[in-house]
Design a protein around this motif. Structure first.
Motif, short mmCIF file in Angstrom:
data_model
loop_
_atom_site.label_atom_id
_atom_site.label_comp_id
_atom_site.label_asym_id
_atom_site.label_seq_id
_atom_site.Cartn_x
_atom_site.Cartn_y
_atom_site.Cartn_z
N ARG A 99 0.81 -1.21 0.00
CA ARG A 99 0.00 0.00 0.00
C ARG A 99 0.85 1.26 0.00
NH1 ARG A 99 -5.00 0.74 4.07
NH2 ARG A 99 -5.76 -0.87 2.68
N ASN A 134 -8.34 -1.07 9.14
CA ASN A 134 -9.37 -0.69 8.17
C ASN A 134 -10.14 0.54 8.65
OD1 ASN A 134 -8.87 -2.67 6.28
ND2 ASN A 134 -10.44 -4.06 7.00
N TRP A 173 -13.47 4.56 -1.09
CA TRP A 173 -13.40 3.32 -0.31
C TRP A 173 -13.21 2.12 -1.22
CZ3 TRP A 173 -11.65 0.99 3.43
CH2 TRP A 173 -12.18 -0.17 4.01
N THR A 174 -13.84 2.13 -2.36
CA THR A 174 -13.65 1.04 -3.34
C THR A 174 -12.19 0.96 -3.76
OG1 THR A 174 -15.92 1.26 -4.16
CG2 THR A 174 -14.34 0.15 -5.60
N THR A 175 -11.58 2.12 -4.00
CA THR A 175 -10.16 2.15 -4.37
C THR A 175 -9.29 1.65 -3.24
OG1 THR A 175 -10.54 4.05 -5.83
CG2 THR A 175 -8.28 3.65 -5.14
N ASP A 181 -16.60 5.84 -3.65
CA ASP A 181 -15.62 5.68 -4.73
C ASP A 181 -14.22 5.52 -4.15
OD1 ASP A 181 -17.48 5.81 -6.74
OD2 ASP A 181 -17.11 7.93 -7.23
N ASP A 200 -19.09 -4.06 5.42
CA ASP A 200 -18.24 -4.77 4.46
C ASP A 200 -17.97 -6.20 4.92
OD1 ASP A 200 -18.06 -2.77 2.64
OD2 ASP A 200 -15.88 -2.60 2.68
N LYS A 238 -10.06 -0.37 -0.80
CA LYS A 238 -10.24 -1.81 -0.58
C LYS A 238 -9.48 -2.65 -1.60
CE LYS A 238 -14.73 -1.96 -0.59
NZ LYS A 238 -16.09 -2.54 -0.58
N SER A 239 -9.25 -2.09 -2.78
CA SER A 239 -8.56 -2.84 -3.83
C SER A 239 -7.07 -2.98 -3.54
CB SER A 239 -8.75 -2.14 -5.19
OG SER A 239 -8.05 -0.91 -5.23
N GLU A 240 -6.56 -2.16 -2.60
CA GLU A 240 -5.17 -2.23 -2.23
C GLU A 240 -4.98 -3.28 -1.14
OE1 GLU A 240 -4.34 1.70 -0.90
OE2 GLU A 240 -4.56 2.60 -2.88
N GLU A 241 -3.76 -3.83 -1.04
CA GLU A 241 -3.49 -4.81 0.00
C GLU A 241 -3.55 -4.15 1.37
OE1 GLU A 241 -0.25 -7.50 -0.63
OE2 GLU A 241 -0.29 -7.15 -2.78
N ASP A 242 -3.94 -4.93 2.40
CA ASP A 242 -4.20 -4.30 3.70
C ASP A 242 -2.95 -4.11 4.56
OD1 ASP A 242 -3.60 -6.82 4.73
OD2 ASP A 242 -5.69 -7.35 5.10
#
Length: 273
Positions: free
Chosen positions: A59, A111, A258-260, A256, A226, A262-266
């Protein structure tokens, strides 16, 4: 039982690296010296190594190896470094907590903190303060597990079957995790606005309004939705709109972003290693 009694029951009260306290005290100040902060972090080799692992994670990585804290300041900037130091410091403070899924706890916490930081941008408040509030929001839960492991385990079981954690803790303990978190933040000498955010997160519309408490409430709501696999439409059906209006949030932009995110590794493995 009182919160004070709980702290007396915890054999080793967790402490955080001094540099984390100093960074939180410098929030909102333009006097923070990047080189001075980097030197302080570097003096604690184990902590510096953890910060660097996170700096090089998926990230936060910048496409090239970050080999030193000074290098991280240059490539990431002081604001991003604050985030890494805060996250690393919090997870370092609690090595082992009985009866708790450590990985899931910190995954949820990270998160919520990341959501608070993102929401903070839309609410036009200090994003690093927002992130720190998110990292601290449920820290009291760890101390409850350390000081009252049997009762904490019973409460976890009841929550898993649909019970309300705050109500159960108030009934069985006489306080809840936010009460404990406020006291820890006070002992760690965190700024009053962070203490107020932790205190107000359960019922953010009561008493004096804290925008950071509202951010925690909304971030926790989104994270829980989620985890249940709810769609954006399902989340919107019960979204805390009154808080969103108070913070002037544009929810289409929020989702929008948050969607981006979430697509990244945590990066949870980098945090816990």
């Amino acid at each position: 039982m009182s919160v004070e009694s709980l702290f007396n029951n915890v054999y080793n009260l967790p402490s955080i690296p001094k540099v984390v306290q100093e960074l939180t005290e410098s929030f909102g100040s333009d006097k923070a010296n990047a080189d001075e902060i980097a030197n302080k972090i570097a003096k604690d080799q184990a902590f510096a190594a953890k910060v660097l692992r996170l700096a090089n994670s998926a990230r936060y990585g910048v496409g090239r190896k970050i080999a030193s804290i000074s290098n991280a300041v240059v490539l990431l900037g002081i604001s991003q470094l604050r985030t890494l130091v805060t996250a690393s410091g919090m997870t370092s403070a609690f090595v082992d907590v009985p009866g708790l899924d450590k990985r899931q706890f910190w995954k949820d916490t990270f998160n919520v903190a990341s959501l608070c930081k993102m929401l903070g941008k839309h609410a036009k408040v200090d994003r690093e303060v927002a992130f720190t509030c998110g990292m601290m929001h449920s820290i009291g839960e760890l101390l409850i597990h350390m000081g009252e492991p049997d009762k904490a385990s019973k409460i976890d079981t009841l929550v898993a079957h649909g019970g309300n954690r705050v109500e159960l803790q108030e009934n069985m303990l006489g306080y809840h995790y936010a009460d404990v978190g406020v006291e820890l933040a006070r002992r760690w000498k965190f700024p009053e606005e962070i203490q107020e955010a932790i205190r107000g997160q359960i019922r953010p519309m009561e008493g004096g309004f804290s925008p950071y408490a509202a951010l925690i409430y909304i971030a926790t709501y989104i994270n829980e939705c989620d985890k249940k696999g709810q769609s954006e439409e399902e989340q919107m059906a019960h979204f805390p709109m009154e808080l969103a209006k108070k913070l002037n949030l544009d929810l289409s932009k929020v989702f929008d972003d948050w969607t981006t995110l979430k697509s990244e590794e945590d990066d949870i493995d980098a945090l816990l290693s």
